[in-house]
Scaffold this active site. Sequence first.
Site, short mmCIF file in Angstrom:
data_model
loop_
_atom_site.label_atom_id
_atom_site.label_comp_id
_atom_site.label_asym_id
_atom_site.label_seq_id
_atom_site.Cartn_x
_atom_site.Cartn_y
_atom_site.Cartn_z
N ARG A 115 11.61 -5.84 4.57
CA ARG A 115 11.38 -4.39 4.42
C ARG A 115 12.38 -3.56 5.22
NH1 ARG A 115 5.60 -2.05 5.34
NH2 ARG A 115 5.74 -3.29 7.25
N ARG A 168 -1.06 -8.88 13.18
CA ARG A 168 -1.60 -7.83 12.28
C ARG A 168 -2.45 -8.45 11.18
NH1 ARG A 168 3.90 -5.25 10.83
NH2 ARG A 168 2.76 -4.22 9.15
N LYS A 180 0.84 -1.22 0.00
CA LYS A 180 0.00 0.00 0.00
C LYS A 180 0.86 1.26 0.00
CE LYS A 180 -2.13 -1.06 3.86
NZ LYS A 180 -1.43 -2.34 4.14
N ARG A 234 -9.90 1.52 8.70
CA ARG A 234 -9.40 0.18 8.98
C ARG A 234 -10.41 -0.67 9.74
NH1 ARG A 234 -3.67 0.63 8.61
NH2 ARG A 234 -2.63 -1.28 9.16
N ARG A 259 11.12 -1.95 10.99
CA ARG A 259 10.08 -1.53 11.92
C ARG A 259 9.94 -2.51 13.08
NH1 ARG A 259 4.94 0.03 8.24
NH2 ARG A 259 3.89 -1.24 9.80
P1 AP5 Z 1 4.85 -1.63 1.76
O1 AP5 Z 1 4.54 -0.76 0.59
O2 AP5 Z 1 5.63 -1.06 2.89
O3 AP5 Z 1 3.51 -2.35 2.29
P2 AP5 Z 1 2.26 -1.81 3.10
O4 AP5 Z 1 1.03 -2.45 2.54
O5 AP5 Z 1 2.28 -0.31 3.16
O6 AP5 Z 1 2.60 -2.47 4.49
P3 AP5 Z 1 2.46 -1.96 5.99
O7 AP5 Z 1 3.06 -3.06 6.84
O8 AP5 Z 1 3.01 -0.59 6.14
O9 AP5 Z 1 0.95 -1.96 6.19
P4 AP5 Z 1 0.22 -1.95 7.51
O10 AP5 Z 1 -1.16 -1.70 7.05
O11 AP5 Z 1 0.43 -3.14 8.36
O12 AP5 Z 1 0.98 -0.77 8.30
P5 AP5 Z 1 0.57 0.72 8.68
O13 AP5 Z 1 1.80 1.51 8.72
O14 AP5 Z 1 -0.60 1.20 7.91
O15 AP5 Z 1 5.61 -2.93 1.17
C1 AP5 Z 1 6.10 -3.94 2.03
C2 AP5 Z 1 7.49 -4.42 1.52
O16 AP5 Z 1 7.32 -5.06 0.25
C3 AP5 Z 1 8.50 -3.27 1.28
O17 AP5 Z 1 9.77 -3.70 1.67
C4 AP5 Z 1 8.45 -3.03 -0.24
O18 AP5 Z 1 9.68 -2.57 -0.76
C5 AP5 Z 1 8.10 -4.43 -0.77
N1 AP5 Z 1 7.26 -4.38 -1.96
C6 AP5 Z 1 6.22 -3.50 -2.21
N2 AP5 Z 1 5.66 -3.78 -3.42
C7 AP5 Z 1 6.35 -4.87 -3.93
C8 AP5 Z 1 6.24 -5.61 -5.15
N3 AP5 Z 1 5.30 -5.34 -6.07
N4 AP5 Z 1 7.10 -6.66 -5.32
C9 AP5 Z 1 8.05 -6.94 -4.38
N5 AP5 Z 1 8.21 -6.26 -3.22
C10 AP5 Z 1 7.36 -5.23 -3.00
O19 AP5 Z 1 0.04 0.48 10.19
C11 AP5 Z 1 0.90 0.07 11.22
C12 AP5 Z 1 0.13 0.03 12.53
O20 AP5 Z 1 -0.37 1.35 12.84
C13 AP5 Z 1 -1.10 -0.87 12.58
O21 AP5 Z 1 -0.76 -2.21 12.87
C14 AP5 Z 1 -1.92 -0.20 13.69
O22 AP5 Z 1 -1.42 -0.54 14.95
C15 AP5 Z 1 -1.64 1.28 13.45
N6 AP5 Z 1 -2.63 1.91 12.57
C16 AP5 Z 1 -2.39 2.48 11.33
N7 AP5 Z 1 -3.53 2.96 10.80
C17 AP5 Z 1 -4.50 2.70 11.71
C18 AP5 Z 1 -5.91 2.93 11.73
N8 AP5 Z 1 -6.55 3.51 10.69
N9 AP5 Z 1 -6.60 2.53 12.83
C19 AP5 Z 1 -5.99 1.95 13.87
N10 AP5 Z 1 -4.67 1.68 13.91
C20 AP5 Z 1 -3.94 2.04 12.84
#
Ligand code: AP5
Length: 216
Positions: free
Chosen positions: A127, A172, A13, A88, A161
């Site tokens: 990552r 997660r 994402k 979410r 992270r």
């Molecule tokens: P990346 O692009 O980083 O993936 P992502 O989907 O953004 O993954 P996240 O782990 O950041 O998502 P998340 O939803 O768990 O975390 P968030 O920060 O929102 O890609 C991943 C890896 O793959 C990278 O190394 C990249 O280089 C590689 N990659 C990408 N595309 C590729 C491809 N096509 N081919 C090969 N490799 C590829 O949330 C974290 C925490 O915050 C949550 O757990 C929660 O505690 C809190 N939080 C955030 N938002 C909320 C909310 N709305 N409500 C409540 N809690 C929340």
Amino acid sequence: MRIVLVGPPGAGKGTQAAYLAENLSIPHISTGDLFRANISQGTPLGRQAKEFMDAGRLVPDEVTIGMAEDRMQQEDASGGFLLDGFPRNIGQAEALDGYLDAHELKLDAVLDLEVPEEEVVKRIAGRRICRTDSSHVFHAEYAPPKADGVCDKCGGELYQREDDSEATVRKRLAVYHSETEPIIDYYKAQGLVTTISGLGAAAEVTQRAMSALGRD
Ligand code: AP5
Ligand code: ZN
């Protein structure tokens, strides 16, 4: 355009949001990045969020919704935005609808990024993120930086992270299935969802997303 990007942790994402926001000239709003910025600045909101994030749980809606609305308000809402990681759960989706109604705005699309579980676990394990700018994301194997541990874009230090440990990733994923997936049906009922595969090179996924948005 106003777009919501949804998908499991590690689906790509953040990676896609960076490309799409640039191609579409709209701001990228990531609640995960907003929380991480608060944590690194040591704010009370950051301290509150960290406990939940480290456990792989959702930060409570009372904290998250206000923060997301403040951020949407800061942007010129009429120009649109790309939401990554928000909403979410159903409560957040209803709050977003309330916010949009109050501002006489509408969502244009919800992009559902589909990636199998074995692949997201691999993506998260490799990552590496830039300490200076969290939108600079690398992967030890799939998108390696030129120099080990150093960001190609700004020279910042790359780190892993804390919530990317295998046990937290499993938690997660479980939270994604139980709390976040139901918003896909919620938005299907509004006719807004397009599901695209997140497999293949990042540029191919961007192409798929742009065609799903009618912008190819
Ligand atoms: P990346 O692009 O980083 O993936 P992502 O989907 O953004 O993954 P996240 O782990 O950041 O998502 P998340 O939803 O768990 O975390 P968030 O920060 O929102 O890609 C991943 C890896 O793959 C990278 O190394 C990249 O280089 C590689 N990659 C990408 N595309 C590729 C491809 N096509 N081919 C090969 N490799 C590829 O949330 C974290 C925490 O915050 C949550 O757990 C929660 O505690 C809190 N939080 C955030 N938002 C909320 C909310 N709305 N409500 C409540 N809690 C929340
Ligand atoms: Zn950087």
